[in-house]
Design a protein around this motif. Structure first.
Motif, mmCIF file in Angstrom:
data_model
loop_
_atom_site.group_PDB
_atom_site.id
_atom_site.type_symbol
_atom_site.label_atom_id
_atom_site.label_comp_id
_atom_site.label_asym_id
_atom_site.label_seq_id
_atom_site.Cartn_x
_atom_site.Cartn_y
_atom_site.Cartn_z
ATOM 1 N N PRO A 146 31.704 32.755 -11.569
ATOM 2 C CA PRO A 146 30.578 32.218 -10.784
ATOM 3 C C PRO A 146 30.329 33.084 -9.545
ATOM 4 C CG PRO A 146 32.111 30.476 -11.382
ATOM 5 C CD PRO A 146 32.788 31.766 -11.732
ATOM 6 N N LYS A 156 23.519 27.160 -6.988
ATOM 7 C CA LYS A 156 23.673 26.383 -8.220
ATOM 8 C C LYS A 156 23.383 24.912 -7.972
ATOM 9 C CE LYS A 156 26.868 25.517 -12.034
ATOM 10 N NZ LYS A 156 28.240 25.752 -12.557
ATOM 11 N N GLU A 157 24.053 24.324 -6.969
ATOM 12 C CA GLU A 157 23.863 22.905 -6.651
ATOM 13 C C GLU A 157 22.938 22.702 -5.458
ATOM 14 O OE1 GLU A 157 27.597 20.755 -6.382
ATOM 15 O OE2 GLU A 157 28.551 22.225 -7.703
ATOM 16 N N LYS A 192 14.035 28.897 -7.658
ATOM 17 C CA LYS A 192 15.332 28.218 -7.685
ATOM 18 C C LYS A 192 15.505 27.250 -6.522
ATOM 19 C CE LYS A 192 19.109 29.733 -9.312
ATOM 20 N NZ LYS A 192 20.391 30.420 -9.584
ATOM 21 N N GLU A 221 24.905 28.390 -0.604
ATOM 22 C CA GLU A 221 25.463 27.368 -1.490
ATOM 23 C C GLU A 221 26.643 26.677 -0.815
ATOM 24 O OE1 GLU A 221 25.963 25.466 -5.472
ATOM 25 O OE2 GLU A 221 24.333 26.210 -4.242
ATOM 26 N N GLN A 281 17.214 21.838 -8.251
ATOM 27 C CA GLN A 281 18.011 20.610 -8.253
ATOM 28 C C GLN A 281 17.293 19.425 -7.607
ATOM 29 O OE1 GLN A 281 20.799 20.534 -9.958
ATOM 30 N NE2 GLN A 281 20.593 22.727 -10.382
#
Length: 453
Positions: free
Chosen positions: A98, A177-178, A209, A104, A213
Motif C-alpha cells: 500500500p 484510500k479512506e 478521488k 491519508e 469515499q
C-alpha cells in the motif's frame, strides 16, 4: 488527535522528506510504527533526516536502494512529488505494498471535520478565501495541506470543534484510500501536470478521488460551468452542490453581477476583494462552503470583501505613480493567465509573459491578448512568443529576467496602467520555482517604489 493503533509495531517506509515527509515520519513514530526514512539528499546536507535519526528512526540518505524493499514493510508513505515511475515506487507496487500520502494519515487521526479543496486553478485562493470567511465568522478554521501546512501535522492538534480547510493536489489525492472530507470542492479541470500523470483522463481521475469515499451526507461542490464536471457529478454518491458563472443553478451562481446561493442574494460581484471572473468562481465556491457550514451572510460578505489575494496568485503589490503591480507568478499555464487577464482592460495591461519552453502552442491565448498595451517576453520560450507577437501585430519587447522585465514595463507604463506578471509558463528555465520568480518581481517593485519615493 485519535491515537490509532493500526500502525503500532508495523514497519513503514517513508519515501522522500520535505515538510510533509517529516511530519508523516514523526506522526508514525508517535503512533508506534517502526519507521524507516529514505531521502535522496545526502545526510550531511539533510537537517530533517538528522532530526529523525536523533529520534531513533532508521534513515537512509543520498540514494534510493530498491533492495530496501526486500524488508517486509506494511506500508509506504510517499512524498507527493515523487512520481509513480520512480523505481522504488514501481518495486513497491510490484509487491502490492500500500502507498499512501500523508493526507491519508491526517484523515485517520483527525478529530476535526475536513473541508477538502482541489482543482487545476484557484484552489489556493479558494482555500484561503474560505479560511478568511471562517475567521470573520469567529469559527475555528485551520489551513492545511498543499498550501504549506502538512495536513498530518495540523491534524495532530486539531480538535473536534475545529475544521481543517485543506488544499489538496492531484499528487496527494493519488495516495488516499479512506480519506473522506465532509465538504469537498473541485474548482475546475484543466490539463496540467501531464508530465506526472501522462494523460488528462488520469489527471482527472486523481482529482476525482477526493469524493471517492463520500456519501449522500457529504457535500461535493462542483464548477458546472464545465461540461466535464456536469458529467462527473452523475457518478458521485455525494450530494452535489453546483456553482456557475453562466447559469442559475441549485447552488451558488452569478446573475446580473450579483452572487446568489439558492436564490438568496449574498453580495455584489463588485465587492469581491480581488479582480477577475476566475475570482468570482472562487467566491461562489466559498459561498457554497460557507452556507453549508452554517455561516451567516454578513460574515461571508465580509470575508470575501476583505480578501486581498494570496502571494503569487494575482497578488496586489500596490501602486507607483498610478501604475499598479500584480504578481501572478503562480500562473504556470495558459488557462491561469487567461483568467488573470479577464480581470483587466487589455489596453492598460503590460504583461510579463514566458518561461520554460514545453513545446506547446499558444494559439488559444491569442484572443485574450488582443488589444494588449505591451508584452514583455522572458525565458526560454520568449523567441517563440516573439514570432507569435510579430505575426499578430502585438507590441513586444524582450527582457533577460523578471527584474529587467519589471523595470521595462514600468518605464513603458502610463497612469492607470497595470504591470502584470502572469507568465503562462513554468519557471524552471531560470528559477527554482514560481515562488522564486514571484519574489524577484516583488523585490523589483519594492526597488522601484524606493527609487520613486
Amino acid at each position: 488527535m485519535k491515537m490509532i493503533s493500526r500502525f503500532k509495531n508495523q514497519k513503514v517506509l517513508v519515501l522522500g522528506l520535505a515538510r510533509s515527509g517529516l511530519a508523516a515520519a514523526k506522526l508514525l513514530h508517535q503512533l508506534g510504527a517502526l519507521v524507516t526514512v529514505n531521502d535522496g539528499k545526502a545526510l550531511e546536507e539533510n537537517p530533517m533526516a538528522k532530526e529523525l535519526l536523533s529520534m531513533g528512526m532508521k534513515v537512509i540518505c543520498g540514494h534510493h536502494p530498491v533492495e530496501l524493499l526486500e524488508e517486509e514493510f506494511a506500508l509506504m508513505v510517499k512524498n507527493p512529488g515523487i512520481p509513480y515511475s520512480n523505481p522504488m515506487v514501481v518495486a513497491a507496487l510490484a509487491k502490492s505494498l500500500p502507498i499512501f500520502t500523508e493526507v491519508e494519515l491526517a484523515y485517520l487521526i483527525s478529530e476535526a471535520s475536513i473541508i477538502g479543496i482541489t482543482g487545476s486553478n484557484g484552489k489556493t485562493t479558494t482555500t484561503t478565501m474560505i479560511a478568511n470567511v471562517f475567521e470573520c465568522a469567529g469559527r475555528p478554521g485551520l489551513l492545511a495541506g498543499n498550501i504549506g501546512f502538512p495536513a498530518s501535522e495540523v491534524a495532530q492538534t486539531a480538535t473536534a470543534s475545529d475544521v481543517m480547510i485543506t488544499e489538496l493536489s492531484s499528487f496527494q489525492l493519488m495516495g488516499v484510500k479512506e480519506f473522506k472530507p465532509h465538504i469537498a470542492v473541485i474548482t475546475n479541470f484543466v490539463a496540467s501536470h501531464l508530465d506526472y500523470h501522462g494523460e488528462f483522463d488520469d489527471y482527472v481521475a486523481a482529482k476525482w478521488k477526493i469524493q471517492e469515499q463520500m456519501s449522500e451526507e457529504d457535500f461535493l461542490i462542483l464548477n458546472v460551468t464545465q461540461e466535464l464536471a456536469k458529467e462527473l457529478a452523475k457518478t458521485s454518491k455525494a450530494t452535489v452542490v453546483p456553482f456557475s458563472v453562466t447559469e442559475k443553478v441549485d447552488g451558488a451562481y452569478l446573475f446580473e453581477n450579483q452572487l446568489y446561493f439558492k436564490k438568496e442574494l449574498i453580495m455584489s460581484a463588485d465587492e469581491i476583494g480581488v479582480p477577475g471572473l476566475h475570482n468570482i468562481e472562487n467566491a461562489l465556491a466559498t459561498i457554497a462552503v460557507a452556507k453549508l457550514s452554517g455561516i451567516d451572510n454578513q460574515a461571508i460578505k465580509e470575508g470575501i470583501t476583505r480578501f486581498s489575494g494570496v502571494k503569487h496568485r494575482l497578488q496586489d503589490l500596490g501602486t507607483v505613480k498610478q501604475v499598479r503591480f500584480y504578481n501572478d507568478s503562480k500562473s504556470t499555464n495558459i488557462q491561469a493567465t487567461q483568467k488573470a487577464l479577464s480581470g483587466f482592460d487589455n489596453k492598460q495591461v503590460l504583461l510579463i509573459l514566458g518561461g520554460l519552453d514545453r513545446g506547446n502552442a499558444f494559439d488559444e491565448l491569442l484572443p485574450d491578448l488582443q488589444g494588449i498595451k505591451q508584452l514583455v517576453l522572458i525565458g526560454e520560450v520568449a523567441p517563440r512568443l516573439k514570432e507569435l507577437a510579430e505575426k499578430t501585430a502585438l507590441p513586444w519587447v524582450m527582457a533577460d529576467n523578471v527584474a529587467e522585465a519589471t523595470e521595462l514595463a514600468f518605464n513603458l507604463a502610463s497612469a492607470d496602467d497595470v504591470v502584470l506578471l502572469s507568465p503562462a509558463n513554468a519557471s524552471w528555465d531560470q528559477y527554482l520555482n514560481f515562488e522564486e520568480r514571484g519574489d524577484e518581481f516583488i523585490q523589483t517593485v519594492e526597488k522601484i517604489k524606493g527609487e520613486q519615493a
